[in-house]
Design a protein around this motif. Sequence first.
Motif, PDB file in Angstrom:
ATOM      1  N   ASP A 167       0.849  -1.185   0.000  1.00 13.89           N
ATOM      2  CA  ASP A 167       0.000   0.000   0.000  1.00 13.89           C
ATOM      3  C   ASP A 167       0.884   1.234   0.000  1.00 13.89           C
ATOM      4  O   ASP A 167       1.483   1.597   1.021  1.00 13.89           O
ATOM      5  N   THR A 181     -10.133  -2.020  -0.594  1.00 13.77           N
ATOM      6  CA  THR A 181      -8.966  -1.323  -0.070  1.00 13.77           C
ATOM      7  C   THR A 181      -8.999  -1.304   1.460  1.00 13.77           C
ATOM      8  O   THR A 181      -9.988  -1.689   2.087  1.00 13.77           O
ATOM      9  N   ASP A 230      -8.668   1.547   3.027  1.00 11.87           N
ATOM     10  CA  ASP A 230      -9.150   2.883   3.375  1.00 11.87           C
ATOM     11  C   ASP A 230     -10.624   2.795   3.764  1.00 11.87           C
ATOM     12  O   ASP A 230     -11.485   2.444   2.950  1.00 11.87           O
ATOM     13  N   THR A 258     -12.025   0.424  -4.734  1.00 14.15           N
ATOM     14  CA  THR A 258     -11.285   1.091  -5.790  1.00 14.15           C
ATOM     15  C   THR A 258     -11.504   0.366  -7.108  1.00 14.15           C
ATOM     16  O   THR A 258     -11.759  -0.844  -7.131  1.00 14.15           O
ATOM     17  N   TYR A 313      -4.737  -6.129  -7.107  1.00 14.63           N
ATOM     18  CA  TYR A 313      -4.536  -4.801  -6.558  1.00 14.63           C
ATOM     19  C   TYR A 313      -3.182  -4.695  -5.851  1.00 14.63           C
ATOM     20  O   TYR A 313      -2.782  -5.580  -5.096  1.00 14.63           O
TER      21      TYR A 313
END
Length: 562
Positions: free
Chosen positions: A191, A499, A501, A507, A545
């Motif tokens: 990340d 994600t 977050d 995302t 990802y």
Amino acid sequence: MQLKLSTTAILQSILATAFVLGSFASSAQDDKLTKQVQVVRPYEPTISDAFKLNQMPRVQDTLKIVPKFTYAIASRPIVPGLRVDPITPARMVAEPQSKLRIGYVRLGIGTHTSPLAELYVNQLRSNNNVFGGWLKHKSSFGKIKLDNGVKSDADYSRTAINLFGKRIFSSSLLWGDLEYNNKGFTYYGYDTANLTADLNNQDSKQKVNKLDAALGYHSTHTDSTHYNYAFSTNFRYFSDNFSMQQNSVGLNISGNKFFKAEQVGVDIAIKHIAKNEKLDSINNTIIRFSPWIGLFGEQWRVKAGVQYLYDSNSYQKNTFFYPIAHLSYDIISHYLIPYVDISGRLEENSYDKILNENPWVVPGIDVFNTNHKMNLTGGVKGNFSANVSYNAFASYAIADSMYFYVNTTIDPTNPLFNRFDVETDNITQTKFVGELTIAASSNLSFYLKGQYQSFTMKELAKPWHKPELEGQFSIKYNLRDKILVNFDIIAEGKRFAKTADIANPITELNGLVDVNIGLQYNYNRRLGAFLDINNIAASKYSHYYLYPMQRFNIMAGVSYTF
């Protein structure tokens, strides 16, 4: 003279009298005929039919004369003046067999310090035996730029060694296969929003070792009246860099036989997976029993059956029944063949299968088997011509415990989120697929495939890392076995990832278009050179990802047959 005049006078008197009488008569008729006469049709003369006598004249001769004669055959030999010479029988000249070579080697080097080595060895021509083996190695020691501009080490390596053999009998075949695989990967992604991330504080390498052994025996009858059978067994040893071990053994038996217009068969499969305590020590046994019957006509095919499956592990024991159904009908002599399939299956999600699909999963990850309850497929296939074939179908599937990859971290104090766990959900899937193959000539061919799929989720927000659209276009060209060209375009639509977050938990991963071209030049039948150019457009994309793939890269090398 006087007599002559008298005669003349007499004639004149007679004519005058006749004229007067005729005039009187005519006048009298005009007075009497006062009616009109109308003629209906003109006169048509007719002739009566003539009838022919059917009796033929017969002559009866009572005197019969039988001729008497005698004859004799005077045989005389005839000596021909011709001589018969024997003809030499014709001899069929066998087609010349191409000369076989015992081996083939391919060596190359590419960008990102990527060596390539391949070796193939096989037995020369034999009627009874086939033996051989091969060795393949490909690795890379380059770096990949992440979203924050940092170049991270993205080393990987793949090595495989295989030995195979066959023994051919009059009506059966015995085969064996032994293979070793070694794969190495690097956890290079993380990340990039985490400014304190430190890759050096975690294990950054993963290595996998697999040893596979298989042995099989099956019939090779060309006559459909014989009983056909197949038997095979296999063993796999698996271990990784984190001391996870898994062993599996399998047994497969199948048989079928034709009875007039019916074909009856049965398939049996048994697989047992054992794990060590470091992994999770949860063993799994799967037993499949599938009886079926096939019916065939000149234009139609039908197959019907049922699959009984028993799934046993340390958590629970389940029994499943799946349908086996197939129907196809050749409407226009292989030009248009509609078909329908109904099936189901249990997808076995062992650790080595998951790790082979995604090398960056959490070590020792445990994934439940996926129950594909039903898969209904309907479509059409056939040939537009001798050189053009197609296949188009749509499918609807229902599955329980379908897994989807999501990023996770193994160290809360250093949240890299560069490992993958799974989330499962019960889903329905709709898919549309179209394929077109064109063999323009023996040297040029085209292939086109397009796919659209959609998921209806029960609990998850998105089908993580699953693209809606996928496509492929390929061209293969062979110029007199001197120059070989392979051209590919691979495209995928957007995908979604979960994600870390909390404010933006979802995302979107951009779609990709990957253009590749491969060139092979054969200097002669033994020596050649190749050039592979991958991702010509230098597209920036990620299958998973936080793990971007290599962009523009080239590999060149030589090949030699010995």
